[in-house]
Motif scaffolding. Structure first.
Motif, mmCIF file in Angstrom:
data_model
loop_
_atom_site.group_PDB
_atom_site.id
_atom_site.type_symbol
_atom_site.label_atom_id
_atom_site.label_comp_id
_atom_site.label_asym_id
_atom_site.label_seq_id
_atom_site.Cartn_x
_atom_site.Cartn_y
_atom_site.Cartn_z
ATOM 1 N N GLY A 64 -19.360 -43.108 14.884
ATOM 2 C CA GLY A 64 -18.998 -43.541 16.007
ATOM 3 C C GLY A 64 -19.622 -44.562 16.791
ATOM 4 N N PHE A 65 -20.903 -45.118 16.320
ATOM 5 C CA PHE A 65 -21.398 -46.378 16.998
ATOM 6 C C PHE A 65 -21.940 -47.079 15.935
ATOM 7 C CE2 PHE A 65 -21.114 -43.188 20.054
ATOM 8 C CZ PHE A 65 -20.486 -43.829 21.220
ATOM 9 N N ALA A 66 -22.298 -48.436 16.392
ATOM 10 C CA ALA A 66 -22.715 -49.489 15.261
ATOM 11 C C ALA A 66 -24.331 -49.042 14.752
ATOM 12 C CB ALA A 66 -22.832 -50.927 15.777
ATOM 13 N N VAL A 67 -25.076 -48.576 15.437
ATOM 14 C CA VAL A 67 -26.629 -48.597 15.168
ATOM 15 C C VAL A 67 -27.185 -47.119 15.307
ATOM 16 C CG1 VAL A 67 -28.932 -49.477 15.497
ATOM 17 C CG2 VAL A 67 -26.971 -51.068 15.465
ATOM 18 N N ASP B 286 -34.803 -41.267 25.322
ATOM 19 C CA ASP B 286 -33.710 -40.766 26.262
ATOM 20 C C ASP B 286 -33.528 -41.553 27.430
ATOM 21 O OD1 ASP B 286 -33.282 -38.631 24.247
ATOM 22 O OD2 ASP B 286 -34.602 -37.409 25.572
ATOM 23 N N ARG B 287 -34.690 -42.314 27.622
ATOM 24 C CA ARG B 287 -34.703 -43.351 28.995
ATOM 25 C C ARG B 287 -34.242 -44.544 28.950
ATOM 26 N NH1 ARG B 287 -39.062 -40.330 29.253
ATOM 27 N NH2 ARG B 287 -40.472 -41.943 29.105
ATOM 28 N N LYS C 99 -25.744 -43.360 24.042
ATOM 29 C CA LYS C 99 -25.630 -41.898 24.003
ATOM 30 C C LYS C 99 -26.514 -41.426 23.139
ATOM 31 C CE LYS C 99 -22.247 -39.493 22.850
ATOM 32 N NZ LYS C 99 -22.723 -38.629 21.943
ATOM 33 N N PRO C 100 -26.872 -39.924 23.416
ATOM 34 C CA PRO C 100 -27.804 -39.268 22.565
ATOM 35 C C PRO C 100 -26.926 -38.993 21.262
ATOM 36 C CG PRO C 100 -28.089 -38.370 24.461
ATOM 37 C CD PRO C 100 -27.020 -39.443 24.542
ATOM 38 N N GLY D 129 -32.003 -38.667 18.090
ATOM 39 C CA GLY D 129 -31.773 -40.227 17.838
ATOM 40 C C GLY D 129 -30.892 -40.536 19.080
ATOM 41 N N GLN D 130 -30.657 -41.809 19.186
ATOM 42 C CA GLN D 130 -29.943 -42.797 19.947
ATOM 43 C C GLN D 130 -29.016 -43.482 19.470
ATOM 44 O OE1 GLN D 130 -29.692 -42.308 23.524
ATOM 45 N NE2 GLN D 130 -31.159 -40.742 23.632
ATOM 46 N N ASN D 131 -27.596 -43.450 19.788
ATOM 47 C CA ASN D 131 -26.588 -44.231 19.280
ATOM 48 C C ASN D 131 -26.795 -45.582 19.979
ATOM 49 O OD1 ASN D 131 -25.131 -42.661 17.439
ATOM 50 N ND2 ASN D 131 -24.482 -41.423 19.116
ATOM 51 N N ALA D 132 -26.539 -46.626 19.478
ATOM 52 C CA ALA D 132 -26.574 -47.927 20.068
ATOM 53 C C ALA D 132 -25.535 -48.739 19.615
ATOM 54 C CB ALA D 132 -28.127 -48.554 19.774
ATOM 55 N N VAL D 133 -25.288 -49.863 20.448
ATOM 56 C CA VAL D 133 -24.246 -51.169 20.255
ATOM 57 C C VAL D 133 -25.067 -52.249 20.215
ATOM 58 C CG1 VAL D 133 -22.389 -49.897 21.130
ATOM 59 C CG2 VAL D 133 -23.407 -51.436 22.603
#
Length: 285
Positions: free
Chosen positions: A157-160, A199-200, A215-216, A255-259
């Motif tokens: 869903g997301f790049a990183v 998360d923050r 997003k998580p 974990g956290q999804n990131a762009v």
């Protein structure tokens, strides 16, 4: 971009992982460049069924055992015990086009040829093809969470994907048997912050790059698969424990999804600084 005047140092990068082929073996790297679609070479290739639907360890746990090495000219070398190795040349941008599917997305890709398909079919025990994504702008990230212009390769869903050693240690304290980080297949592994501090976090500076955490990451059955054996030592874990401790809207999270907000090089040992924070994004289910 509104960076804080006094960014908060929260730790450092302790591992970087590239997964060139979605759901096959990963590669630990010392450094790499974060592009808009993710860490260079990450999930630019994908195994599909003959109709173009994506295949992962969800359907074929044996995919975990196929190792991947970078080859000449942007190609790959695939290997599996008992099946030898197969060199794969990166197909040209004007090669045979196929429309492939990743979840609800239809993506234009280039087929990697019959030799790669035959080797993977033998290794995985089912008919399949291998494709490469040249057009990295072809698949936007989920606009419900990602800013306009954010893209993703063949990742879910997301790049990183960003993960924390401290958060894994906290999870392992709750598990009947600990699991290693490779169950979660992250790109950046960080160390130095409190468990679940990610998360923050909203905006991180890492090396030359900026990452926006959006997003998580909801977790699936792949986390139950031992990445060294392709077996499921406990088919309930770590999902059952995450369901008790990290259940949120959209599933159970680790974990956290990131762009990528600003491309740039990152390396193991780089300091990680928080430029923006907010309330926890673990929204209760």
């Amino acid at each position: 971009m509104n960076e804080k005047a006094s960014p908060t140092a929260v730790g450092r990068v302790v591992a970087l992982h590239v997964h060139p082929v979605k759901s096959l073996g990963g590669i630990a790297v010392a450094d790499g460049r974060l592009e808009l679609c993710g860490l260079e070479d990450d999930r630019r290739w994908m195994v599909t069924d003959p109709d173009g639907g994506f295949l992962t360890q969800r359907q074929v746990a044996r995919m975990a055992l196929v190792t991947v090495a970078r080859g000449a000219g942007g190609g790959l070398v695939l290997a599996l015990a008992g099946h030898g190795a197969q060199a794969v040349v990166r197909p040209p941008a004007d090669g045979a086009r196929r429309t492939v599917r990743v979840w609800a997305d239809s993506v234009p890709a280039v087929d990697a040829g019959d030799a790669a398909a035959a080797w993977l079919t033998g290794a995985l025990g089912r008919p399949c093809r291998l494709v490469y994504l040249h057009d990295v702008a072809a698949r936007p990230a989920d606009p419900a969470f990602a800013p306009p212009g954010a893209t993703v390769g063949f990742a879910d869903g997301f790049a990183v994907l960003v993960a924390s050693r401290e958060s894994l240690a906290a999870l392992n304290r709750d598990l009947p048997s600990p699991v290693p980080m490779d169950r979660f297949r992250p790109n950046l592994v960080l160390e130095g912050a409190a468990p679940w501090a990610e998360d923050r976090w909203r905006l991180l500076a890492v090396g030359e790059a900026l990452l926006r955490l959006v997003k998580p990451c909801s977790r699936c059955v792949v986390t139950t698969i031992d990445q060294q054996t392709a077996e499921r030592p406990d088919p309930r874990e770590p999902l059952a424990t995450l369901a008790r401790t990290r259940r949120a809207w959209g599933g159970v999270m680790f974990g956290q999804n990131a762009v990528v907000a600003r491309p740039g090089r990152v390396a193991v040992g780089d300091a990680v600084r928080v430029l923006e924070e907010g309330p926890s994004n673990l929204v209760p289910a």
